[in-house]
Scaffold this active site. Structure first.
Site, PDB file in Angstrom:
ATOM      1  N   GLY A  19      31.648  41.472  27.872  1.00 13.69           N
ATOM      2  CA  GLY A  19      32.496  42.539  27.349  1.00 13.69           C
ATOM      3  C   GLY A  19      33.414  43.134  28.396  1.00 13.69           C
ATOM      4  O   GLY A  19      33.691  42.506  29.413  1.00 13.69           O
ATOM      5  N   HIS A  65      39.674  37.050  29.933  1.00 13.07           N
ATOM      6  CA  HIS A  65      38.907  36.627  28.759  1.00 13.07           C
ATOM      7  C   HIS A  65      39.851  36.106  27.673  1.00 13.07           C
ATOM      8  O   HIS A  65      39.573  35.099  27.025  1.00 13.07           O
ATOM      9  CB  HIS A  65      38.106  37.812  28.181  1.00 13.07           C
ATOM     10  CG  HIS A  65      37.033  38.342  29.084  1.00 13.07           C
ATOM     11  ND1 HIS A  65      37.065  39.608  29.601  1.00 13.07           N
ATOM     12  CD2 HIS A  65      35.892  37.781  29.555  1.00 13.07           C
ATOM     13  CE1 HIS A  65      35.969  39.812  30.341  1.00 13.07           C
ATOM     14  NE2 HIS A  65      35.257  38.715  30.337  1.00 13.07           N
ATOM     15  N   ARG A 111      35.165  44.055  36.637  1.00 13.23           N
ATOM     16  CA  ARG A 111      34.858  44.959  37.743  1.00 13.23           C
ATOM     17  C   ARG A 111      36.117  45.597  38.336  1.00 13.23           C
ATOM     18  O   ARG A 111      36.020  46.625  39.018  1.00 13.23           O
ATOM     19  CB  ARG A 111      34.099  44.216  38.841  1.00 13.23           C
ATOM     20  CG  ARG A 111      32.700  43.820  38.430  1.00 13.23           C
ATOM     21  CD  ARG A 111      31.896  43.370  39.626  1.00 13.23           C
ATOM     22  NE  ARG A 111      30.476  43.447  39.367  1.00 13.23           N
ATOM     23  CZ  ARG A 111      29.757  42.470  38.819  1.00 13.23           C
ATOM     24  NH1 ARG A 111      30.330  41.348  38.503  1.00 13.23           N
ATOM     25  NH2 ARG A 111      28.475  42.639  38.600  1.00 13.23           N
TER      26      ARG A 111
HETATM   27  P1  AMP Z   1      32.165  37.917  32.165  1.00 10.60           P
HETATM   28  O1  AMP Z   1      32.425  38.790  30.996  1.00 10.60           O
HETATM   29  O2  AMP Z   1      32.692  38.449  33.460  1.00 10.60           O
HETATM   30  O3  AMP Z   1      30.736  37.435  32.252  1.00 10.60           O
HETATM   31  O4  AMP Z   1      33.028  36.601  31.924  1.00 10.60           O
HETATM   32  C1  AMP Z   1      32.922  35.853  30.738  1.00 10.60           C
HETATM   33  C2  AMP Z   1      33.639  34.549  30.910  1.00 10.60           C
HETATM   34  O5  AMP Z   1      35.012  34.811  31.198  1.00 10.60           O
HETATM   35  C3  AMP Z   1      33.101  33.699  32.077  1.00 10.60           C
HETATM   36  O6  AMP Z   1      33.117  32.325  31.712  1.00 10.60           O
HETATM   37  C4  AMP Z   1      34.087  33.979  33.162  1.00 10.60           C
HETATM   38  O7  AMP Z   1      34.181  32.938  34.117  1.00 10.60           O
HETATM   39  C5  AMP Z   1      35.376  34.105  32.364  1.00 10.60           C
HETATM   40  N1  AMP Z   1      36.373  34.856  33.113  1.00 10.60           N
HETATM   41  C6  AMP Z   1      36.247  36.108  33.621  1.00 10.60           C
HETATM   42  N2  AMP Z   1      37.352  36.432  34.304  1.00 10.60           N
HETATM   43  C7  AMP Z   1      38.188  35.373  34.220  1.00 10.60           C
HETATM   44  C8  AMP Z   1      39.483  35.090  34.729  1.00 10.60           C
HETATM   45  N3  AMP Z   1      40.146  35.970  35.480  1.00 10.60           N
HETATM   46  N4  AMP Z   1      40.038  33.899  34.448  1.00 10.60           N
HETATM   47  C9  AMP Z   1      39.358  32.978  33.714  1.00 10.60           C
HETATM   48  N5  AMP Z   1      38.143  33.169  33.201  1.00 10.60           N
HETATM   49  C10 AMP Z   1      37.558  34.352  33.452  1.00 10.60           C
END
Ligand code: AMP
Length: 282
Positions: A31, A37, A189
């Site tokens: 989230g 995302h 973050r």
């Molecule tokens: P998170 O919500 O941070 O656990 O991320 C969920 C998914 O989004 C994971 O597969 C991350 O690698 C991907 N993700 C997060 N930030 C990015 C970004 N800047 N570029 C590409 N994918 C991302």
């Protein structure tokens, strides 16, 4: 857009889609959705008819209670963010009980050593939590393909290993890192960064680009020193690790070899906020 909150309901939704011969993609998230995302969901929709986005801040992957407590949560805003996708996207936002019942513990996994490198070294138990929740989510959602950002490259390699260990019938696909115009990799973050920290944070990607540029001409030791020196002078920013590693097994190298693919990985504390990034070198 509304959120589905139970296993039964998301299973019904996906089984209906499968009955209608739709290819179902899956994008697991925690989230606090941002354009990184969004890029991942768009990428998934290029290859699938429908995408399930899960929103779940997984307690078992946090080695630091404070980090878990501080992790941004904004379900209402996230649902609005996904609104433009209409019926192309379903949101599964389960409770902790829906995923774990009364056993909020991680399964222990042997990912062949991948789990002990970099993030695994600095966040003990992190990948067991990641493996545990993804194994459950894959079994609940039953997607045809699942999409992960290369932003978390180590996680992507571990998920590939997880599906072979668990023998799960899902194809794992990596997607490029989405960055702000100044190069900072988008991350939930980043919301916690102050104005001053945001001004300095592009240094992370600039440093990775410098490493990429110099990789052909400088040795690994010189590159490590260059990176450390760049961060030594920056107040409020602490380099936690910088490593050049093989893509296949994520082992750090001290010397390059022909025919191997390498990446540079970095983790930096901006005050209390931990930021990670990586870049392909060849
Ligand atoms: P998170 O919500 O941070 O656990 O991320 C969920 C998914 O989004 C994971 O597969 C991350 O690698 C991907 N993700 C997060 N930030 C990015 C970004 N800047 N570029 C590409 N994918 C991302």
């Amino acid at each position: 857009m509304h959120a589905i909150t139970t296993q039964e309901k998301i299973q019904q939704t996906v089984s209906e889609l499968h009955k209608n011969k739709r290819l179902v993609g899956f994008v697991p998230t925690m989230g606090a959705l941002h354009h990184g995302h969004q890029a991942l969901i768009d990428f998934a929709l290029e290859q699938c008819d429908h995408v399930v986005v899960s929103i779940f801040v997984n307690p078992t992957q946090f080695n630091n209670q404070d980090d878990f407590d501080q992790y941004p949560r904004s379900l209402e805003r996230d649902l609005q963010f996904l609104q433009p996708y209409g019926d192309k996207v379903s949101v599964y936002a389960p409770s902790v009980e829906d995923i774990y019942a009364d056993q909020v513990t991680a399964t222990s996994y042997d990912f062949g050593g991948l789990e002990r490198e970099m993030e695994g070294r600095y966040r003990p138990g992190h990948f067991e939590g990641v493996g545990t929740v993804l194994n459950r989510l894959f079994r609940i959602v039953k997607p045809d393909k699942a999409f992960f950002g290369e932003k978390d490259f180590q996680q992507l390699q571990i998920v590939r290993k997880l599906v072979t260990i668990e023998n799960l019938p899902v194809e794992i696909i990596g997607a490029p890192i989405y960055r702000q115009a100044d190069g900072l990799a988008m991350s939930s973050r980043n919301q916690r960064l102050s104005y001053e920290q945001l001004q300095k944070a592009p240094l992370i990607f600039q440093t990775l680009q410098q490493v990429q540029e110099d990789f052909g001409t400088k040795n690994v030791r010189a590159l490590n020193e260059m990176v450390q020196a760049r961060f030594d002078g920056v107040e409020g920013f602490d380099l936690e690790y910088f490593e050049i590693a093989r893509e296949s097994d994520l082992k750090t190298i001290s010397r390059k070899q022909n025919k191997e693919k390498y990446r540079a990985f970095i983790a930096v504390f901006a005050g209390e906020v931990r930021l990670i990034d990586n870049i392909a070198l060849n």
